[in-house]
Design a protein around this motif. Sequence first.
Motif, PDB file in Angstrom:
ATOM      1  N   VAL A  19       0.842  -1.205   0.000  1.00 50.68           N
ATOM      2  CA  VAL A  19       0.000   0.000   0.000  1.00 50.68           C
ATOM      3  C   VAL A  19       0.875   1.252   0.000  1.00 50.68           C
ATOM      4  N   THR A  20       0.251   2.370  -0.299  1.00 53.11           N
ATOM      5  CA  THR A  20       0.945   3.664  -0.304  1.00 53.11           C
ATOM      6  C   THR A  20       0.890   4.306   1.083  1.00 53.11           C
ATOM      7  N   GLU A  21       1.487   5.475   1.188  1.00 45.74           N
ATOM      8  CA  GLU A  21       1.474   6.223   2.441  1.00 45.74           C
ATOM      9  C   GLU A  21       0.046   6.569   2.859  1.00 45.74           C
ATOM     10  N   GLU A  22      -0.839   6.728   1.880  1.00 48.58           N
ATOM     11  CA  GLU A  22      -2.238   7.056   2.146  1.00 48.58           C
ATOM     12  C   GLU A  22      -3.085   5.817   2.411  1.00 48.58           C
ATOM     13  N   GLY A  23      -2.465   4.641   2.337  1.00 51.10           N
ATOM     14  CA  GLY A  23      -3.185   3.407   2.589  1.00 51.10           C
ATOM     15  C   GLY A  23      -3.884   2.833   1.377  1.00 51.10           C
ATOM     16  N   GLN A  24      -3.623   3.409   0.201  1.00 48.72           N
ATOM     17  CA  GLN A  24      -4.217   2.911  -1.030  1.00 48.72           C
ATOM     18  C   GLN A  24      -3.424   1.713  -1.573  1.00 48.72           C
ATOM     19  N   SER A  25      -4.122   0.809  -2.229  1.00 56.38           N
ATOM     20  CA  SER A  25      -3.460  -0.369  -2.786  1.00 56.38           C
ATOM     21  C   SER A  25      -2.405   0.019  -3.819  1.00 56.38           C
ATOM     22  N   SER A  37       4.690   2.575   0.490  1.00 55.79           N
ATOM     23  CA  SER A  37       5.137   2.841   1.858  1.00 55.79           C
ATOM     24  C   SER A  37       5.486   1.519   2.521  1.00 55.79           C
ATOM     25  N   LYS A  65       3.681   1.389   6.113  1.00 55.25           N
ATOM     26  CA  LYS A  65       2.236   1.166   6.021  1.00 55.25           C
ATOM     27  C   LYS A  65       1.930  -0.241   5.491  1.00 55.25           C
ATOM     28  N   THR A  66       2.779  -0.734   4.614  1.00 56.25           N
ATOM     29  CA  THR A  66       2.579  -2.086   4.078  1.00 56.25           C
ATOM     30  C   THR A  66       2.744  -3.137   5.162  1.00 56.25           C
ATOM     31  N   HIS A 125      -0.188  -2.975   7.370  1.00 53.53           N
ATOM     32  CA  HIS A 125      -1.360  -3.498   6.652  1.00 53.53           C
ATOM     33  C   HIS A 125      -1.379  -5.035   6.672  1.00 53.53           C
TER      34      HIS A 125
END
Length: 461
Positions: A249-255, A273, A276-277, A280
């Motif tokens: 995922v990215t810093e924003e939590g997007q896939s 990120s 964050k990964t 996650h």
Amino acid sequence: MTNTTVLNKAADNIRILAASMVEKAKSGHPGGAMGGADFVNTLFAEFLVYDPSDPKWINRDRFFLDPGHMSPMLYSVLALTGKFTLDELKQFRQWGSPTPGHPEVDVMRGIENTSGPLGQGHAMAVGAAIAERFLVARFGDWMAHKTYAFISDGGIQEEISQGAGRIAGYLGLNNLIMFYDSNDIQLSTDTDAVTKEDTAAKYRAWGWNVLEINGNDADAIRGALIEAGQEQSRPTLIIGKTIMGKGVVTEEGQSYEGKCSTHGQPLSAAGASFAKTIAHLGGNPDEPFAIFPEVEKLYADRKAELLKVAADRKAKQAAWEKENPELAVKLHQFFSGKAHQNLAIWHWRSNKGIVFLCSHTGQRLEPVGIMGSTFLDSPLLHLMCDDVCGLKIKFFSLIHDFMEFLVNFFWKTFLHDRVIEYVLAKNVCNVKIITHFLQHPFFSQSNPLIVRLFTKHKSFY
């Protein structure tokens, strides 16, 4: 059967470890390792048979990793089995580390092959499967075991894989099961930029049993492995559609899954990120090198099962040896690392286009009279390709009728290959893995015969 929730947790654990190894080293390939984690986890947690207390057990299943750049995946699952420590994983790609960027053969740690050039692991697995059939034909079904391989999009494209795939299908190596990690991405681009090939149709045409599944679904993987294990006449290719960088995922939590950029660099350099990964996936970004308690228990339980399975199979071997003392002597000779007492054919020499057989002392031998006793009783699997080096080796026609290694005739010793020169490279791989399997010094010392025969070396003429 393992609870799927626990299996998925273990796969995420492998993803965390793989990504962390590359991140710490600031170099490596995290994406493929994260996508392939589900298969390798299911294989090791439920199917691969080996003896945790005896890594060199001759009757173990073999696992060959073709894409060496996916080493973080292999090291991570082997850490779950207890073969590597977390501190050793932290030393990934460091000088003198036991965890180099591409794995180097170390049977004591569960690494069956050195892997670098793509396609080579495919060929090695075929060689090991041939060797297993060779041994079962001589000593009985108690020696039967599986050979598993893991190949990627790049490896499936390599020409060496074509030769290996064809001969495996022709020989009906039902003991060979290969997982194709099909994520449609290679180092610099998506695969559709270079190929539209129907891989399933190709392998079916070669005589393989082909299964197509979701390669990130543990239940589908389990089902495919069960079906492949029951196949009686064909090698099996499991095409698993996987996701490059699964869980990223990215810093924003997007896939950030399915991105080519995650193939060959740390996640933090790929646009994702790392912290964050890891979070996650259920890990601790501050201490990512850890094994979840439930995953530790999963592999501890599997270890206990394997110890019982290995003990049972070794008891069957002991009973067989007691009932077959002469064959038992031959079996131990095969794995002793010593030259066979009847092995007279060691070197080739040519004189004006005629090929002669010579002993290891250099003395010319007459072919008549030694063929049956030497070839049929030899622990070696002799290799030949038609039209090799342009020589007319009519001499071999004398032995084809009773010694050629064909479908359902695995007790013979003469493997006659196709008229295709590149396949010779594959045969070298086969020779090397059969060497590793039979531990014979003739091949393990890279005898000039093999080098000359399969590279058209001028000194052969």
